[in-house]
Design a protein around this motif. Structure first.
Motif, PDB file in Angstrom:
ATOM      1  N   GLN A 219      -0.500   5.703  -4.255  1.00  0.00           N
ATOM      2  CA  GLN A 219      -1.490   4.622  -3.617  1.00  0.00           C
ATOM      3  C   GLN A 219      -0.946   4.445  -1.916  1.00  0.00           C
ATOM      4  OE1 GLN A 219      -0.923   0.915  -5.506  1.00  0.00           O
ATOM      5  NE2 GLN A 219      -0.843   1.925  -7.307  1.00  0.00           N
ATOM      6  N   TYR A 220       0.220   5.077  -1.401  1.00  0.00           N
ATOM      7  CA  TYR A 220       0.403   5.081  -0.050  1.00  0.00           C
ATOM      8  C   TYR A 220       0.790   6.428   0.426  1.00  0.00           C
ATOM      9  CZ  TYR A 220       1.561   0.219  -0.554  1.00  0.00           C
ATOM     10  OH  TYR A 220       1.439  -1.206  -1.014  1.00  0.00           O
ATOM     11  N   THR A 221       0.490   6.745   1.658  1.00  0.00           N
ATOM     12  CA  THR A 221       0.676   7.979   2.471  1.00  0.00           C
ATOM     13  C   THR A 221       1.171   7.734   3.874  1.00  0.00           C
ATOM     14  OG1 THR A 221      -0.509  10.133   3.056  1.00  0.00           O
ATOM     15  CG2 THR A 221      -1.581   7.941   3.227  1.00  0.00           C
ATOM     16  N   LEU A 222       1.726   8.718   4.420  1.00  0.00           N
ATOM     17  CA  LEU A 222       2.387   8.800   5.804  1.00  0.00           C
ATOM     18  C   LEU A 222       1.279   8.833   6.771  1.00  0.00           C
ATOM     19  CD1 LEU A 222       5.309  11.450   5.363  1.00  0.00           C
ATOM     20  CD2 LEU A 222       5.462   8.834   5.380  1.00  0.00           C
ATOM     21  N   PRO A 223       1.304   8.016   7.948  1.00  0.00           N
ATOM     22  CA  PRO A 223       0.134   8.009   8.986  1.00  0.00           C
ATOM     23  C   PRO A 223      -0.190   9.275   9.489  1.00  0.00           C
ATOM     24  CG  PRO A 223       2.280   6.922   9.744  1.00  0.00           C
ATOM     25  CD  PRO A 223       2.751   7.511   8.551  1.00  0.00           C
ATOM     26  N   SER A 256      -4.055  14.432  16.987  1.00  0.00           N
ATOM     27  CA  SER A 256      -3.603  14.646  15.790  1.00  0.00           C
ATOM     28  C   SER A 256      -3.994  13.390  14.898  1.00  0.00           C
ATOM     29  CB  SER A 256      -1.936  14.505  15.436  1.00  0.00           C
ATOM     30  OG  SER A 256      -1.609  15.806  16.052  1.00  0.00           O
ATOM     31  N   LEU A 257      -4.742  13.693  13.692  1.00  0.00           N
ATOM     32  CA  LEU A 257      -5.317  12.603  12.840  1.00  0.00           C
ATOM     33  C   LEU A 257      -4.075  11.525  12.442  1.00  0.00           C
ATOM     34  CD1 LEU A 257      -7.597  14.720  10.451  1.00  0.00           C
ATOM     35  CD2 LEU A 257      -8.182  13.464  12.480  1.00  0.00           C
ATOM     36  N   ARG A 313      -6.929   8.695  16.316  1.00  0.00           N
ATOM     37  CA  ARG A 313      -5.949  10.029  16.633  1.00  0.00           C
ATOM     38  C   ARG A 313      -4.915   9.752  17.535  1.00  0.00           C
ATOM     39  NH1 ARG A 313      -8.911  14.646  15.455  1.00  0.00           N
ATOM     40  NH2 ARG A 313     -11.234  14.259  14.861  1.00  0.00           N
ATOM     41  N   VAL A 314      -3.968  10.798  17.541  1.00  0.00           N
ATOM     42  CA  VAL A 314      -2.679  10.185  18.192  1.00  0.00           C
ATOM     43  C   VAL A 314      -2.920  10.518  19.751  1.00  0.00           C
ATOM     44  CG1 VAL A 314      -0.351  11.391  18.851  1.00  0.00           C
ATOM     45  CG2 VAL A 314      -1.175  11.095  16.352  1.00  0.00           C
ATOM     46  N   GLY A 315      -2.555   9.807  20.603  1.00  0.00           N
ATOM     47  CA  GLY A 315      -2.455   9.724  22.141  1.00  0.00           C
ATOM     48  C   GLY A 315      -1.188   9.150  22.836  1.00  0.00           C
ATOM     49  N   ALA A 316      -1.425   9.065  24.124  1.00  0.00           N
ATOM     50  CA  ALA A 316      -0.352   8.630  25.070  1.00  0.00           C
ATOM     51  C   ALA A 316      -0.910   7.481  25.950  1.00  0.00           C
ATOM     52  CB  ALA A 316      -0.013   9.768  25.752  1.00  0.00           C
ATOM     53  N   THR A 317      -1.773   6.618  25.385  1.00  0.00           N
ATOM     54  CA  THR A 317      -2.168   5.559  26.133  1.00  0.00           C
ATOM     55  C   THR A 317      -1.176   4.171  26.053  1.00  0.00           C
ATOM     56  OG1 THR A 317      -3.172   4.554  24.043  1.00  0.00           O
ATOM     57  CG2 THR A 317      -4.575   6.029  25.565  1.00  0.00           C
TER      58      THR A 317
END
Length: 351
Positions: A219-223, A256-257, A313-317
């Motif tokens: 039911q759970y997953t890594l982000p 990255s998603l 998505r992965v960022g640097a904000t």
């Protein structure tokens, strides 16, 4: 001078005769003269018993009879005493008699039996004294032997008692030792059983937890994926306004998603100052998950999402030094968060 008185005439001595019976070597004046006696049927009384003695003339026959009867009586008495006492018979030594006639020195036939009886009496007395002495010695010997046997029996009894006491003590010690060993083994076995029970219980709990986590893991997953953990919860540093790191950083390439860890509702999606672009996912139990520093957001507030659905998505904000996903966990929507690493592991995940 006076002349000696004439010597009286010697008595007449019978003429010398040839030696007769009775075993004497010469004729003796005091024994004769003897009268020849030829018994006939009328003069001899018929014998009516085994021990009757034929009639003889003279005192010698009567004296011999008395002497023989005395000897027989003495010997019989000695034999009876020996038979009664169980001891060997006492030997009787007859006195050394030079001749039968010497017993009758006074020429009286009546005194001969008295002398013979006296002589036999003295012999019997001596034998009786010897027998009494022998009986006294035998009694003393038996008494000494009885005392020795009694003492030996007492010594053996004491030795037996000591041996029995030693055996009982040894048995008691052995029983106590065996009981102690048995108690120790029982305690050891009991403790081992308890340890096994605890281990079994722990194993059962562990298995149950693993099963539960396995179900939760579905039911759970890594982000995100293809990441590296760069900062953990509570890490101190001047880069954070609170003085320590309040979340868990997943360093990953930009774009990255980012996926929904669990199903829930999007309660916020937009700019959040030092957090950059942030999306808040509220789970059904009220726990809030903050996804920060995104380069882009793919959901809107009020939207229902499921486990593993892409939300950004992965960022640097915001306040960052490089592209990464900053994840925070706030149980019940409280302002202060908890360690995301422990929370994810509690859901069956291992970042």
């Amino acid at each position: 001078m006076a002349s000696n008185r004439p010597v009286p005439e010697a008595p007449s001595i019978p003429a010398q005769r040839e030696p007769e019976t009775f075993g004497y070597g010469a004729y003796r004046a005091e024994e004769g003269p003897w009268e020849e006696w030829n018994p006939t049927e009328d003069s001899v009384t018929p014998a009516r018993g085994r021990h009757r003695v034929a009639k003889q003339r003279g005192g010698f026959a009567r004296s011999s009879t008395v002497l023989g009867v005395g000897v027989i009586a003495a010997v019989g008495a000695g034999g009876m005493a020996s038979a009664n006492t169980g001891k060997p018979p006492v030997s009787i030594s007859m006195p050394d008699l030079p001749s039968v006639g010497s017993l009758f020195a006074d020429g009286s036939a009546d005194s001969a039996p008295a002398q013979a009886t006296a002589t036999l009496s003295s012999v019997g007395a001596s034998a009786a004294e010897g027998e009494d002495t022998t009986d006294a010695g035998e009694v003393l010997r038996n008494r000494i032997m009885a005392q020795a046997e009694q003492q030996q029996g007492q010594a053996e009894s004491r030795a037996t008692a000591v041996a029995l006491a030693a055996a009982e003590k040894q048995s008691a010690d052995a029983a106590a030792k065996a009981e102690k060993e048995a108690a120790a083994k029982a305690a050891e076995a009991k403790e081992k059983a308890r340890a096994d029970a605890r281990k079994a219980e722990a194993d059962a709990k562990k298995a149950a937890e693993e099963k539960r986590l396995a179900e939760l893991a579905k039911q759970y997953t890594l982000p995100t994926s293809s990441y590296t953990i760069t900062s953990t919860f509570g890490q101190a540093g001047s880069m954070w306004s609170s003085g320590y790191h309040t979340g868990l950083d997943f360093a990953a390439p930009t774009g990255s998603l980012i996926k929904a860890v669990h199903s829930g509702t999007i309660t916020e999606a937009g700019w959040a100052g030092s957090y950059g672009y942030r999306t808040i996912l509220t789970l059904d139990d009220g726990t809030e998950l903050w996804f920060c520093h995104q380069s882009s957001i793919n959901v809107t507030a009020g939207q229902k999402v499921s486990t593993g659905e892409v939300i950004g998505r992965v960022g640097a904000t915001g306040n960052v030094t490089g592209p990464h996903l900053h994840l925070e966990v706030h149980p019940g929507g409280q302002a202060t968060g908890i360690d995301p690493m422990a929370w994810l592991r509690g859901k069956g995940l291992n970042p």
